[in-house]
Design an enzyme around this catalytic site. Structure first.
Site, PDB file in Angstrom:
ATOM      1  N   ASN A   9      69.308  22.056  19.937  1.00 33.61           N
ATOM      2  CA  ASN A   9      70.498  21.717  19.065  1.00 33.61           C
ATOM      3  C   ASN A   9      69.714  20.588  18.082  1.00 33.61           C
ATOM      4  OD1 ASN A   9      72.236  22.716  20.868  1.00 33.61           O
ATOM      5  ND2 ASN A   9      72.580  20.572  22.060  1.00 33.61           N
ATOM      6  N   LYS A  38      68.902  20.150  25.475  1.00 42.17           N
ATOM      7  CA  LYS A  38      67.948  19.622  26.956  1.00 42.17           C
ATOM      8  C   LYS A  38      66.922  20.568  26.807  1.00 42.17           C
ATOM      9  CE  LYS A  38      69.674  17.912  30.388  1.00 42.17           C
ATOM     10  NZ  LYS A  38      69.884  16.553  29.922  1.00 42.17           N
ATOM     11  N   THR A 215      66.331  11.569  40.668  1.00 43.75           N
ATOM     12  CA  THR A 215      66.117  10.306  39.808  1.00 43.75           C
ATOM     13  C   THR A 215      67.464   9.222  40.144  1.00 43.75           C
ATOM     14  OG1 THR A 215      67.116  11.312  38.010  1.00 43.75           O
ATOM     15  CG2 THR A 215      64.832  11.639  38.207  1.00 43.75           C
ATOM     16  N   SER A 218      67.145   2.835  37.625  1.00 44.18           N
ATOM     17  CA  SER A 218      66.019   1.562  37.667  1.00 44.18           C
ATOM     18  C   SER A 218      65.518   1.448  39.146  1.00 44.18           C
ATOM     19  CB  SER A 218      66.823   0.379  37.456  1.00 44.18           C
ATOM     20  OG  SER A 218      68.107   0.157  38.382  1.00 44.18           O
ATOM     21  N   GLY A 220      64.057   4.160  40.364  1.00 41.84           N
ATOM     22  CA  GLY A 220      62.885   4.912  40.468  1.00 41.84           C
ATOM     23  C   GLY A 220      63.388   6.533  41.099  1.00 41.84           C
ATOM     24  N   ASP A 241      67.463   2.314  24.607  1.00 41.53           N
ATOM     25  CA  ASP A 241      68.114   3.721  24.672  1.00 41.53           C
ATOM     26  C   ASP A 241      67.837   4.537  25.766  1.00 41.53           C
ATOM     27  OD1 ASP A 241      69.426   5.897  23.863  1.00 41.53           O
ATOM     28  OD2 ASP A 241      68.855   6.030  21.882  1.00 41.53           O
ATOM     29  N   ASP A 247      65.306  14.024  30.462  1.00 42.53           N
ATOM     30  CA  ASP A 247      64.509  15.105  29.846  1.00 42.53           C
ATOM     31  C   ASP A 247      63.205  14.669  29.800  1.00 42.53           C
ATOM     32  OD1 ASP A 247      66.767  16.717  29.546  1.00 42.53           O
ATOM     33  OD2 ASP A 247      67.089  16.152  27.687  1.00 42.53           O
ATOM     34  N   ALA A 277      60.172   6.098  27.275  1.00 42.44           N
ATOM     35  CA  ALA A 277      61.180   6.636  26.533  1.00 42.44           C
ATOM     36  C   ALA A 277      62.399   5.827  26.105  1.00 42.44           C
ATOM     37  CB  ALA A 277      61.716   8.011  26.950  1.00 42.44           C
ATOM     38  N   GLY A 282      66.654   7.289  20.134  1.00 43.18           N
ATOM     39  CA  GLY A 282      66.843   9.090  20.051  1.00 43.18           C
ATOM     40  C   GLY A 282      66.010   9.461  21.231  1.00 43.18           C
TER      41      GLY A 282
END
Length: 302
Positions: A9, A38, A215, A218, A220, A241, A247, A277, A282
């Site tokens: 995308n 993704k 997942t 926070s 883990g 962010d 991903d 990340a 972004g």
């Protein structure tokens, strides 16, 4: 090699003081273009983790295609499996207000043309890892998983974005990766008993005979493989962010497993990468390089 079969995308991100209501026009402040999808995100994460990666997907014949593929191209990901279609490149229209709330419309465009024929032409072999998500047509995802399994490849499925799906897909999955919402969704589809998260992951792993990784933000991540439970902590950070963090985790996890890492170390590396990340805005621009992740692992995750 990791072969990613999925969406590509371009994200158009507009900023405005408030979100619009139906029929209302709001004057915004800025516009950003960012590669996304993704499939593309996870391909870049696996590449930055050090894996050899081939991307199989579809883009349009428009100018957005070049933008959408820019960071994948810079990372020297094999793009020979990316087809140009007579539809627009997949586009996410995102408006973010001053409070951080957002409205998103996704226009799949060329992604809706992705079929397993593209994977068959691109090739997948014994020892490869096929990485799948649910942002492209289910028929193609189902056929791609079956093709990979028939060719002796391992199949990693990220059950995102969650939607009702053909449960036969799980019969051809070696590693299933879910977040809390996706875990709850698939358990509901299976009419599973109500358990705590770890027991639910164990139940799912036993039912399909595969590895299941959940997942937990926070808290883990937890995984079960052949009855053995593995837990890893999250990186202790104040996120800026979280877009793309999931991903990043999936791409790094797949890269670690493909490199022969033990599940616990692959998960720990993926968790640290996902945390890093979250410190940059972004999706693709926030994915860390392997060296940054290794530095943080050496320093400790706290």
């Amino acid at each position: 090699m990791i072969v990613v079969f999925g969406s590509i995308n371009i994200d158009l991100i507009g900023h405005a003081p408030t979100l619009m209501r139906p029929g209302e026009t709001v004057l915004g402040t800025s516009l950003e273009f960012s590669p996304g999808g993704k499939g593309g995100n996870q391909a870049l994460a696996a590449s930055r983790a050090g894996a050899a990666v081939k991307m199989v997907g579809c883009v349009g014949g428009d100018d957005f295609a070049t933008r959408a593929l820019s960071l994948l191209s810079e990372a020297e990901i094999d793009l020979s499996g990316v087809r140009r279609m007579d539809r627009h490149t997949g586009t996410a229209l995102i408006i973010v207000d001053d409070a951080g709330e957002n409205m998103i419309t996704v226009l799949p465009g060329a992604n809706s043309r992705l079929t397993a024929a593209a994977l068959e032409q691109a090739g997948i072999d014994q020892g490869d890892y096929l990485l799948l998500q649910l942002e492209t047509p289910m028929e193609g995802v189902l056929a791609a998983a079956a093709l990979a399994r028939a060719n002796g490849a391992k199949v990693v499925l990220n059950l995102a974005p969650f939607m009702d799906f053909d449960l036969r897909l799980l019969d051809n999955v070696d590693v299933l990766v879910v977040n809390e919402t996706e875990l709850a969704g698939v358990l509901k589809m299976l009419d599973a008993p109500e358990f705590d998260e770890t027991t639910s992951v164990s139940w799912l792993s036993e039912k399909f005979g595969n590895t299941v990784v959940a997942t937990l933000g926070s808290r883990g991540a937890v995984a079960v493989a052949a009855g053995a439970v593995t837990s890893v902590p999250s990186l202790k950070i104040k996120p800026i962010d979280t877009v793309g963090a999931g991903d990043t985790f999936v791409g790094y996890l797949a890269a670690g497993l493909a490199d022969g890492l033990a599940l616990s170390l692959a998960m720990e590396t993926a968790s640290v990468a996902a945390g890093i990340a979250c410190l940059t805005a972004g999706a693709q621009p926030s994915i860390p390089e392997r060296s940054s992740v290794q530095d943080r692992l050496t320093a400790g995750t706290q």
